[in-house]
Design an enzyme around this catalytic site. Sequence first.
Site, mmCIF file in Angstrom:
data_model
loop_
_atom_site.group_PDB
_atom_site.id
_atom_site.type_symbol
_atom_site.label_atom_id
_atom_site.label_comp_id
_atom_site.label_asym_id
_atom_site.label_seq_id
_atom_site.Cartn_x
_atom_site.Cartn_y
_atom_site.Cartn_z
ATOM 1 N N ASP A 192 0.821 -1.043 -0.018
ATOM 2 C CA ASP A 192 0.131 0.112 0.051
ATOM 3 C C ASP A 192 0.725 1.237 -0.050
ATOM 4 O O ASP A 192 1.688 1.589 0.883
ATOM 5 C CB ASP A 192 -1.038 -0.002 1.237
ATOM 6 N N HIS A 203 -3.103 -0.933 -2.320
ATOM 7 C CA HIS A 203 -4.311 -0.253 -1.647
ATOM 8 C C HIS A 203 -5.436 -0.503 -2.576
ATOM 9 O O HIS A 203 -5.329 -0.557 -3.838
ATOM 10 C CB HIS A 203 -4.036 1.212 -1.679
#
Length: 232
Positions: free
Chosen positions: A170, A201
């Site tokens: 992420d 993400h």
Amino acid sequence: MPQLTIAATDGSGSFGAYLAEPKTPRGGTVVLIQEIFGVNQAMRALCDWVADMGYFAVAPDLFWRIEPGLDLNDTVEPELARAFQLFGQFDQAKGIEDLTATLAVARKLPGANGRVGTMGFCLGGRLAFRMATGSDADCNISYYGVGLEGLLADVPKISAPLLLHIAEADKFVPPAAQAAILAGVAGNPLIAAHVYPGADHAFARIGSPAWNALAATIANGRTAEMLERCLG
């Protein structure tokens, strides 16, 4: 589409919420907390998925004070830029107030059992964490919540199960932040934190460029288990 209208607790007006009702209710209600793109098609699809599991699903329009009815697509560059602009104007404290109002309405939905959990994504994942530390929700689930490392001082306030889904790759939650989050929740029996190797993400949003079927399936299975245990 089905809608609820919820009065803001500060008397400033009311806001809409998408409602998905299960064909065969078997438990409580999940308040789904939006990303920065509003209650868009992806959020409505998530609500429908939760309803397919037998739970009522409610997704409030948290950006209503800025631009009500927001429905943006993150794969369209101007809409992505607009989403980040609106996020910069968003008052998270007011968002928590609106989520608390939604929670109260969700507890009283006809056909539901009065138990309510929250489930949030990105910005919503952060707000789900804040609901865990500041509301009476029966459980809270955070998918790739941002900025959680800055909320760890409130971990002792958590009194209901919290599930954290963390994407290893992420870009909005770098390794140092992930390490801080994991250390900050370690040893708390109410909190389960899972890191998904190689996932980025938005890995659990179908249609996302970061969609990761394996990680999403594992994460969603853990989510379903928590909903069954806490709301079923």
